[in-house]
Design a protein around this motif. Structure first.
Motif, PDB file in Angstrom:
ATOM      1  N   ASP A  58     127.959 -27.586   9.329  1.00 54.55           N
ATOM      2  CA  ASP A  58     127.826 -28.920   8.760  1.00 54.55           C
ATOM      3  C   ASP A  58     126.870 -28.945   7.586  1.00 54.55           C
ATOM      4  O   ASP A  58     126.918 -29.824   6.735  1.00 54.55           O
ATOM      5  CB  ASP A  58     127.303 -29.914   9.817  1.00 54.55           C
ATOM      6  CG  ASP A  58     128.357 -30.203  10.855  1.00 54.55           C
ATOM      7  OD1 ASP A  58     129.549 -29.993  10.553  1.00 54.55           O
ATOM      8  OD2 ASP A  58     127.983 -30.628  11.961  1.00 54.55           O
ATOM      9  N   ASN A  60     126.301 -26.519   5.280  1.00 56.98           N
ATOM     10  CA  ASN A  60     126.713 -25.771   4.083  1.00 56.98           C
ATOM     11  C   ASN A  60     125.541 -25.021   3.460  1.00 56.98           C
ATOM     12  O   ASN A  60     125.255 -25.104   2.271  1.00 56.98           O
ATOM     13  CB  ASN A  60     127.318 -26.729   3.034  1.00 56.98           C
ATOM     14  CG  ASN A  60     128.592 -27.346   3.538  1.00 56.98           C
ATOM     15  OD1 ASN A  60     129.405 -26.662   4.175  1.00 56.98           O
ATOM     16  ND2 ASN A  60     128.793 -28.634   3.272  1.00 56.98           N
ATOM     17  N   SER A 422     123.629 -35.435   2.831  1.00 54.76           N
ATOM     18  CA  SER A 422     124.404 -34.357   2.227  1.00 54.76           C
ATOM     19  C   SER A 422     125.245 -34.944   1.091  1.00 54.76           C
ATOM     20  O   SER A 422     125.271 -36.170   0.885  1.00 54.76           O
ATOM     21  CB  SER A 422     125.294 -33.673   3.265  1.00 54.76           C
ATOM     22  OG  SER A 422     126.194 -34.606   3.848  1.00 54.76           O
ATOM     23  N   ASP A 423     125.946 -34.074   0.375  1.00 55.69           N
ATOM     24  CA  ASP A 423     126.831 -34.497  -0.728  1.00 55.69           C
ATOM     25  C   ASP A 423     126.114 -35.455  -1.674  1.00 55.69           C
ATOM     26  O   ASP A 423     126.641 -36.509  -2.062  1.00 55.69           O
ATOM     27  CB  ASP A 423     128.094 -35.164  -0.184  1.00 55.69           C
ATOM     28  CG  ASP A 423     128.888 -34.259   0.747  1.00 55.69           C
ATOM     29  OD1 ASP A 423     128.721 -33.026   0.646  1.00 55.69           O
ATOM     30  OD2 ASP A 423     129.662 -34.770   1.560  1.00 55.69           O
ATOM     31  N   ILE A 424     124.914 -35.075  -2.069  1.00 52.08           N
ATOM     32  CA  ILE A 424     124.072 -35.973  -2.864  1.00 52.08           C
ATOM     33  C   ILE A 424     124.416 -35.874  -4.346  1.00 52.08           C
ATOM     34  O   ILE A 424     124.474 -34.790  -4.922  1.00 52.08           O
ATOM     35  CB  ILE A 424     122.582 -35.636  -2.647  1.00 52.08           C
ATOM     36  CG1 ILE A 424     122.214 -35.811  -1.169  1.00 52.08           C
ATOM     37  CG2 ILE A 424     121.691 -36.520  -3.518  1.00 52.08           C
ATOM     38  CD1 ILE A 424     120.842 -35.279  -0.813  1.00 52.08           C
ATOM     39  N   THR A 425     124.649 -37.035  -4.960  1.00 53.07           N
ATOM     40  CA  THR A 425     124.822 -37.130  -6.412  1.00 53.07           C
ATOM     41  C   THR A 425     123.835 -38.171  -6.935  1.00 53.07           C
ATOM     42  O   THR A 425     123.018 -38.700  -6.167  1.00 53.07           O
ATOM     43  CB  THR A 425     126.260 -37.546  -6.783  1.00 53.07           C
ATOM     44  OG1 THR A 425     126.481 -38.903  -6.369  1.00 53.07           O
ATOM     45  CG2 THR A 425     127.282 -36.634  -6.108  1.00 53.07           C
ATOM     46  N   SER A 428     125.366 -41.560  -5.223  1.00 57.02           N
ATOM     47  CA  SER A 428     125.953 -41.635  -3.890  1.00 57.02           C
ATOM     48  C   SER A 428     125.437 -40.499  -3.016  1.00 57.02           C
ATOM     49  O   SER A 428     124.926 -39.495  -3.520  1.00 57.02           O
ATOM     50  CB  SER A 428     127.484 -41.585  -3.945  1.00 57.02           C
ATOM     51  OG  SER A 428     127.925 -40.306  -4.355  1.00 57.02           O
ATOM     52  N   ALA A 429     125.580 -40.664  -1.717  1.00 56.53           N
ATOM     53  CA  ALA A 429     125.179 -39.622  -0.760  1.00 56.53           C
ATOM     54  C   ALA A 429     125.843 -39.912   0.576  1.00 56.53           C
ATOM     55  O   ALA A 429     126.125 -41.068   0.913  1.00 56.53           O
ATOM     56  CB  ALA A 429     123.661 -39.581  -0.597  1.00 56.53           C
ATOM     57  N   LYS A 430     126.079 -38.865   1.324  1.00 58.65           N
ATOM     58  CA  LYS A 430     126.599 -39.005   2.682  1.00 58.65           C
ATOM     59  C   LYS A 430     125.420 -39.007   3.646  1.00 58.65           C
ATOM     60  O   LYS A 430     124.553 -38.137   3.593  1.00 58.65           O
ATOM     61  CB  LYS A 430     127.553 -37.854   3.018  1.00 58.65           C
ATOM     62  CG  LYS A 430     128.124 -37.933   4.432  1.00 58.65           C
ATOM     63  CD  LYS A 430     129.043 -36.743   4.722  1.00 58.65           C
ATOM     64  CE  LYS A 430     129.578 -36.798   6.153  1.00 58.65           C
ATOM     65  NZ  LYS A 430     130.440 -35.617   6.453  1.00 58.65           N
ATOM     66  N   THR A 432     124.547 -38.990   7.646  1.00 57.17           N
ATOM     67  CA  THR A 432     125.096 -38.762   8.986  1.00 57.17           C
ATOM     68  C   THR A 432     124.010 -39.019  10.024  1.00 57.17           C
ATOM     69  O   THR A 432     122.918 -38.466   9.941  1.00 57.17           O
ATOM     70  CB  THR A 432     125.628 -37.328   9.134  1.00 57.17           C
ATOM     71  OG1 THR A 432     126.587 -37.071   8.098  1.00 57.17           O
ATOM     72  CG2 THR A 432     126.298 -37.144  10.486  1.00 57.17           C
ATOM     73  N   SER A 451     129.017 -41.693  10.358  1.00 56.97           N
ATOM     74  CA  SER A 451     128.937 -41.292   8.962  1.00 56.97           C
ATOM     75  C   SER A 451     128.837 -42.535   8.089  1.00 56.97           C
ATOM     76  O   SER A 451     129.641 -43.467   8.232  1.00 56.97           O
ATOM     77  CB  SER A 451     130.166 -40.468   8.572  1.00 56.97           C
ATOM     78  OG  SER A 451     130.080 -40.068   7.217  1.00 56.97           O
ATOM     79  N   LYS A 453     128.040 -44.013   3.968  1.00 59.31           N
ATOM     80  CA  LYS A 453     127.971 -43.656   2.554  1.00 59.31           C
ATOM     81  C   LYS A 453     126.916 -44.519   1.888  1.00 59.31           C
ATOM     82  O   LYS A 453     126.960 -45.745   1.974  1.00 59.31           O
ATOM     83  CB  LYS A 453     129.319 -43.850   1.864  1.00 59.31           C
ATOM     84  CG  LYS A 453     129.302 -43.413   0.391  1.00 59.31           C
ATOM     85  CD  LYS A 453     130.666 -43.583  -0.271  1.00 59.31           C
ATOM     86  CE  LYS A 453     130.618 -43.132  -1.728  1.00 59.31           C
ATOM     87  NZ  LYS A 453     131.918 -43.315  -2.423  1.00 59.31           N
TER      88      LYS A 453
END
Length: 468
Positions: A58, A60, A422-425, A428-430, A432, A451, A453
């Protein structure tokens, strides 16, 4: 911890419950200058010991082959949140709300050194709640009885602790804990504590582990630096210090009151010790260049773990705000209504809200828009899901339609949970969240996750949807 708790009790708080639970939604915690409620049983905070940690897949993670590279890679950390409420046994009034957030170091290889650090923080949680349930509850209960006797409003006593990572590199982890107590008086009582760990050994480091010289010489070096910076501040008229600061510098410094930062070693003093309350926590930086000849640790190529700190702080607040929104305002329940004793009058279902957290529609709208993105906030406020608005303004006062309430079964347990990003820009970000859910078939708790957003709108981190 007992000393810390007594520091809390010594100074009474001015912040109202609205500030603690609601004022921070959509905002981030204030960083230190050097760079969350659900009813639970007395043992509920132990659940996280068995909480399932996110899998290695999870995260990565990227494996580095070079040992030199590994020392500069921050260790991965999950926020772990524990909450508890203590109520009056006679009428159910909430007397105390407590929350503590600790770092949980990811340990996919089950390294005993890392487990030692995690165990340290588990013990901190146990001690925190022991003190809250002991002296904290006793003080709140006494205050509540006095309020009933003398006819004044009682405000729930709040105890809160959050961590801030200031250094996470070269196998060193430096953590500042900010602890608050709100107990109904003149000032918010705040206390700082800190830990620095050697990740390779799991040891909590003292000043003598950071420097290569004896403790007496280390303290002499610190005092000299503090006096010099105080004199510089006085010349610039930047700070006001107490008249007795020259003796207080040595009398009130605890040798655990330091953190590592990117620029140097930051030593700090508690409120009131050197300066008036309004001056905040006195902090003094010892740049690494000024002490490099007496350092006994490698601070080269430092990477501070604050690249996503603002996002982390926003996530903490938004999770709590989302929980309150769905459990107390929109989904599970609506805000309490000021209804006639006899019940509904002529079938009317719209009544004034009886909740001091919100007195006007504008206050409620601000809370919602500081928690959710525009599309979701518009949907909630217009009552899209319920066929009409749950809340409205009438004669300048907030009203609620009690016929529009979810009132369904809900089995997720929010007294203990973990979260990671995670998936941070840039925008935006995820997010969990890992928590427990009651399995009604087996009457047991099972691991589950949610989850969310996070999105950034007009410079503010928000949730794109209500999640439950």
């Amino acid at each position: 911890m007992k000393k810390i708790f007594k520091q809390f009790i010594a100074v009474i708080a001015v912040f109202m419950i609205t500030t603690f639970l609601f004022g921070a939604c959509g905002k981030t915690e204030t960083p230190v200058r050097s760079e969350n409620s659900n009813e639970s049983s007395s043992g509920s905070h132990k659940q996280a010991e068995n909480q399932k940690e996110p899998s290695k897949e999870d995260t990565n993670k990227t494996t580095n082959s070079s040992k030199k590279e590994e020392t500069s890679v921050p260790i991965e950390i999950i926020d772990t949140v524990y909450t508890n409420k203590l109520v009056d046994e006679n009428d159910g009034t909430v007397l105390v709300e407590a929350s503590i957030i600790i770092p949980k170091l990811k340990n996919p290889k089950n390294q005993p050194e890392i487990e030692k650090i995690n165990k340290y923080y588990k013990n901190e949680v146990e001690t925190f709640f022991e003190e809250v349930k002991g002296e904290g509850f006793a003080a709140a209960a006494e205050n509540y009885e006095d309020a009933k006797k003398n006819g004044y409003d009682f405000n729930t006593h709040m105890f809160d602790r959050k961590f801030h990572i200031h250094y996470n590199s070269n196998n060193l982890l430096s953590v500042l804990n900010v602890q608050y107590a709100y107990t109904g008086g003149a000032h918010p009582n705040t206390f700082w504590s800190a830990e620095t760990f050697d990740i390779r050994s799991g040891k909590k480091m003292a000043l003598t582990d950071i420097f290569s010289i004896p403790k007496e010489e280390v303290l002499a070096h610190i005092y000299e630096a503090v006096f010099k910076q105080i004199e510089q501040n006085q010349q610039k008229k930047e700070n006001v210090y107490n008249d007795d600061y020259k003796t207080a510098v040595k009398e009130y410094y605890e040798d655990t009151d330091f953190i590592l930062t990117e620029k140097g070693i930051n030593v700090f003093y508690q409120l009131y010790t050197l300066a008036p309350y309004a001056a905040g926590f006195p902090e003094f930086l010892l740049p690494y260049d000024s002490v490099k000849d007496i350092l006994d640790v490698d601070i080269s190529n430092a990477h501070v773990y604050n690249a996503d700190q603002d996002l982390r702080y926003a996530a903490r607040e938004l999770i709590g705000c989302n929980y309150i929104a769905f459990s107390e305002m929109f989904y599970l329940n609506t805000l309490p209504a000021d209804m006639p004793e006899g019940g509904l009058v002529d079938g009317n279902t719209i009544y004034p809200v009886k909740d001091k957290r919100f007195t006007t529609f504008a206050e409620l709208e601000g809370y919602v828009r500081n928690t959710y993105g525009k599309e979701e906030a518009d949907a909630l406020l217009s009552g899209k899901t319920w066929g009409g608005p749950q809340y409205m303004d009438k004669d300048g006062k907030l009203h609620v339609d009690i016929s529009k309430s979810g009132g369904v079964g809900y089995y997720k347990k929010w007294d203990t949970y973990m979260f990671e990003l995670s998936d941070i820009t840039e925008d935006s970000a995820k997010l969990t969240v890992y928590l427990k859910e009651e399995d009604m078939g087996t009457n047991t708790l099972k691991d589950t996750s949610l989850s969310m957003k996070m999105i950034k709108e007009d410079g503010l981190w928000l949730l794109d949807k209500m999640v439950y």
